[in-house]
Design an enzyme around this catalytic site. Structure first.
Site, PDB file in Angstrom:
ATOM      1  CE  LYS A 177      -4.318  -1.653   2.174  1.00  0.00           C
ATOM      2  NZ  LYS A 177      -5.337  -1.599   2.994  1.00  0.00           N
ATOM      3  CD  GLU A 179     -16.312   1.809   2.784  1.00  0.00           C
ATOM      4  OE1 GLU A 179     -16.533   1.003   1.753  1.00  0.00           O
ATOM      5  OE2 GLU A 179     -15.619   1.283   3.692  1.00  0.00           O
ATOM      6  CE  LYS A 227     -18.858   4.483  13.230  1.00  0.00           C
ATOM      7  NZ  LYS A 227     -19.384   5.080  12.122  1.00  0.00           N
ATOM      8  CB  CYS A 236     -19.866   0.150   9.296  1.00  0.00           C
ATOM      9  SG  CYS A 236     -17.950   1.030   8.695  1.00  0.00           S
TER      10      CYS A 236
HETATM   11  P1  NAD Z   1      -9.303  -0.831   6.338  1.00  0.00           P
HETATM   12  O1  NAD Z   1      -9.251  -2.079   6.622  1.00  0.00           O
HETATM   13  O2  NAD Z   1      -9.584  -0.278   5.148  1.00  0.00           O
HETATM   14  O3  NAD Z   1      -8.008  -0.136   6.855  1.00  0.00           O
HETATM   15  C1  NAD Z   1      -7.317  -0.383   7.976  1.00  0.00           C
HETATM   16  C2  NAD Z   1      -5.869  -0.092   7.608  1.00  0.00           C
HETATM   17  O4  NAD Z   1      -4.869  -0.236   8.722  1.00  0.00           O
HETATM   18  C3  NAD Z   1      -5.076  -1.305   6.568  1.00  0.00           C
HETATM   19  O5  NAD Z   1      -4.425  -0.787   5.623  1.00  0.00           O
HETATM   20  C4  NAD Z   1      -4.083  -2.070   7.562  1.00  0.00           C
HETATM   21  O6  NAD Z   1      -3.055  -2.441   6.669  1.00  0.00           O
HETATM   22  C5  NAD Z   1      -3.582  -0.979   8.465  1.00  0.00           C
HETATM   23  N1  NAD Z   1      -3.084  -1.370   9.803  1.00  0.00           N
HETATM   24  C6  NAD Z   1      -3.465  -2.283  10.520  1.00  0.00           C
HETATM   25  N2  NAD Z   1      -2.605  -2.466  11.706  1.00  0.00           N
HETATM   26  C7  NAD Z   1      -1.813  -1.438  11.397  1.00  0.00           C
HETATM   27  C8  NAD Z   1      -0.401  -0.958  12.338  1.00  0.00           C
HETATM   28  N3  NAD Z   1      -0.217  -1.570  13.201  1.00  0.00           N
HETATM   29  N4  NAD Z   1       0.008  -0.055  11.809  1.00  0.00           N
HETATM   30  C9  NAD Z   1      -0.298   0.652  10.721  1.00  0.00           C
HETATM   31  N5  NAD Z   1      -1.163   0.374   9.705  1.00  0.00           N
HETATM   32  C10 NAD Z   1      -1.920  -0.810  10.356  1.00  0.00           C
HETATM   33  O7  NAD Z   1     -10.206  -0.295   7.416  1.00  0.00           O
HETATM   34  P2  NAD Z   1     -11.457   0.968   7.441  1.00  0.00           P
HETATM   35  O8  NAD Z   1     -12.487   0.584   6.604  1.00  0.00           O
HETATM   36  O9  NAD Z   1     -10.384   2.219   6.975  1.00  0.00           O
HETATM   37  O10 NAD Z   1     -11.828   1.064   8.908  1.00  0.00           O
HETATM   38  C11 NAD Z   1     -10.898   1.351  10.078  1.00  0.00           C
HETATM   39  C12 NAD Z   1     -11.620   1.817  11.228  1.00  0.00           C
HETATM   40  O11 NAD Z   1     -12.648   2.839  11.103  1.00  0.00           O
HETATM   41  C13 NAD Z   1     -12.344   0.453  11.706  1.00  0.00           C
HETATM   42  O12 NAD Z   1     -12.790   0.469  12.936  1.00  0.00           O
HETATM   43  C14 NAD Z   1     -13.943   0.823  11.318  1.00  0.00           C
HETATM   44  O13 NAD Z   1     -15.027   0.248  11.880  1.00  0.00           O
HETATM   45  C15 NAD Z   1     -14.153   2.292  11.278  1.00  0.00           C
HETATM   46  N6  NAD Z   1     -14.924   3.019  10.178  1.00  0.00           N
HETATM   47  C16 NAD Z   1     -14.973   2.718   8.923  1.00  0.00           C
HETATM   48  C17 NAD Z   1     -15.787   3.488   8.073  1.00  0.00           C
HETATM   49  C18 NAD Z   1     -15.880   2.932   6.722  1.00  0.00           C
HETATM   50  O14 NAD Z   1     -16.729   3.352   5.787  1.00  0.00           O
HETATM   51  N7  NAD Z   1     -15.003   2.004   6.280  1.00  0.00           N
HETATM   52  C19 NAD Z   1     -16.409   4.528   8.492  1.00  0.00           C
HETATM   53  C20 NAD Z   1     -16.419   4.865   9.839  1.00  0.00           C
HETATM   54  C21 NAD Z   1     -15.768   4.039  10.719  1.00  0.00           C
END
Ligand code: NAD
Length: 434
Positions: A35, A159, A208, A264
């Protein structure tokens, strides 16, 4: 300010870009080297409208950089946003291992007072456990000084509209128990001109889960109503219209269909119910929300089978839409991922098309035939099933679709077509609840 964002996913990348646009120096820390390589080449690893262009501008302006090195990212940061995934565990609780590992690495990198912001969606009281992990990992030489405070700042972006949502949020929730950290976050969010609610950390964490579960509940509610509409011969769109005009109810999230999916709602409903149970409350209402949601997928499958003449064996079914909703390539918990294997198991030949999400599904379901476009997908099909309401599917040339199909039958899993207009073109139309 110097900001670090940890986790370059849907939330992290968008958050990083939006703070960089405001003139903050943002370092995005990600463990996945692939990435980071893509990001450094100016490529977004995910599809989100407008994201790649905004990201490139932020990089060109010198406000956004990428690294896999937590120490380098966190060392000079005044604020660190945690945006790593919190996926579901088999029993429904949230898997906090990514968050815990990130917290441990941040702890090791802390050198001066830093505000650690929990943006990932987490069960209530997670902030306290993060504080313990950070504390344990702080290098011995700096122990004694106050090096961090934790703030809960849940993310509400959608999203498909994530950039707009992050630039102009409906509200910003700051759950904080330290005035020093509150002042930092107030300053950071001042430029966003959004209503700002300051609460305790635990309340913010609950806001949330309670919000997402309520939206999922609204969807399951209208889906249950849609079943009654089918039995009674009413139209759920009209019912939703009438309900939605009541300002206490509102029209949003009253669209019947094949149920909610995505990364989510399913996980947050399960995690909220699990957290409630751990605290001693049996949130049975949420189990019912999940049951209704699963039922909509089976209901759609029955409709497709009926539309195909009572059997799926040897039938070609065109499936339009694979993403869990339009505007994204995200297929996590997409309802169609449950429906497609059932179609194949019943002996159907499936031709699928999605403008953005096909590459992600191909890896999971190699037996599906992936089409070049919607018209290619419907060739020779007995049934056209619409699973995601992408704009381009609502604007199909139905005359052309009819000529290409073997039988003119549409199962509209998202109620995104006008039944009368479709029937006028000579189709059999089956919607959900109408
Ligand atoms: P995602 O899986 O798309 O992204 C998470 C990223 O974190 C990945 O790229 C992963 O490789 C990275 N990662 C994991 N461990 C790591 C570490 N130790 N150091 C650095 N990077 C690390 O997840 P997302 O959809 O962005 O969601 C993230 C959080 O936000 C979740 O808790 C989700 O519930 C919340 N959320 C998501 C949305 C949505 O629409 N996707 C909306 C609101 C809240």
């Amino acid at each position: 300010m110097n900001i670090a964002v940890v986790g370059a996913g849907y939330v992290g990348l968008v958050t990083a870009v939006c703070f960089a646009e405001k003139g903050h120096r943002v370092t995005l820390v990600e463990i996945d080297r692939g990435k980071i390589r893509a990001l450094r080449r100016g490529k977004s690893p995910i599809y989100e409208p407008g994201l790649e262009a905004a990201m490139r501008s932020a990089v060109a302006a010198g406000f956004l950089t990428f690294t896999t090195d937590m120490d380098a990212g966190v060392r000079d940061a005044e604020v660190v946003f945690l945006t790593v995934g919190t996926p579901p565990k088999p029993e429904g609780g949230a898997d906090l291992s990514f968050l815990h590992r990130a917290a441990a690495d941040i702890g090791k990198a802390l050198r001066r007072y830093t505000v650690i912001v929990e943006k990932s969606t987490v069960p209530v009281a997670t902030g306290a456990s993060l504080a313990r992990i950070l504390e344990r990992n702080i290098p011995v030489r700096t122990r004694g000084e106050r090096l961090f405070d934790i703030v809960s700042n849940p993310e509400f972006l959608r999203e498909g509209q994530a950039i707009g949502d992050s630039r102009r949020p409906d509200r910003v929730v700051i759950g904080v128990d330290s005035p020093r950290a509150e002042a930092v976050l107030q300053r950071l969010y001042r430029d966003f001109h959004a209503p700002l609610l300051v609460t305790s950390m635990k309340s913010a964490e609950l806001i949330k889960h309670a919000s997402n579960s309520f939206l999922a509940l609204k969807i399951s509610y209208i889906n249950a109503v849609s079943r009654i509409c089918e039995l009674a011969g009413a139209d759920v769109r009209e019912v939703a219209e009438g309900m939605g005009l009541d300002r206490r109810i509102g029209r949003a999230f009253l669209d019947a269909g094949i149920g909610y999916g995505g990364s989510c709602f399913p996980k947050d409903v399960a995690a909220f119910a699990h957290a409630a149970r751990e605290l001693g409350y049996d949130f049975r209402l949420l189990r019912e929300v999940e049951r209704i949601n699963r039922g909509q997928r089976r209901h759609a499958l029955r409709k497709i089978t009926r539309a195909a003449g009572g059997t799926l064996k040897g039938r070609t079914i065109a499936v339009l839409g694979l993403a869990f909703k339009p505007g994204t390539d995200d297929i996590r918990e997409s309802p169609v991922l449950e429906i497609l294997p059932e179609l194949l198991r019943a002996g159907a030949r499936v031709r699928a098309y999605d403008p953005r999400a096909m590459a992600n599904v191909k890896r999971l379901l190699p037996r599906v035939r992936y089409a070049r476009n919607a018209y290619d997908a419907v060739k020779g099909a007995r049934v056209l099933f619409i699973a995601t309401e992408w704009d381009e599917f609502t604007k199909l040339d139905l005359g052309r679709v009819k000529r290409l199909m073997r039988a003119p039958v549409i199962v509209d899993g998202r109620n995104c077509l006008e039944p009368e207009a479709v029937r006028k073109q000579g189709f059999v139309y089956l919607g959900i609840g109408r």
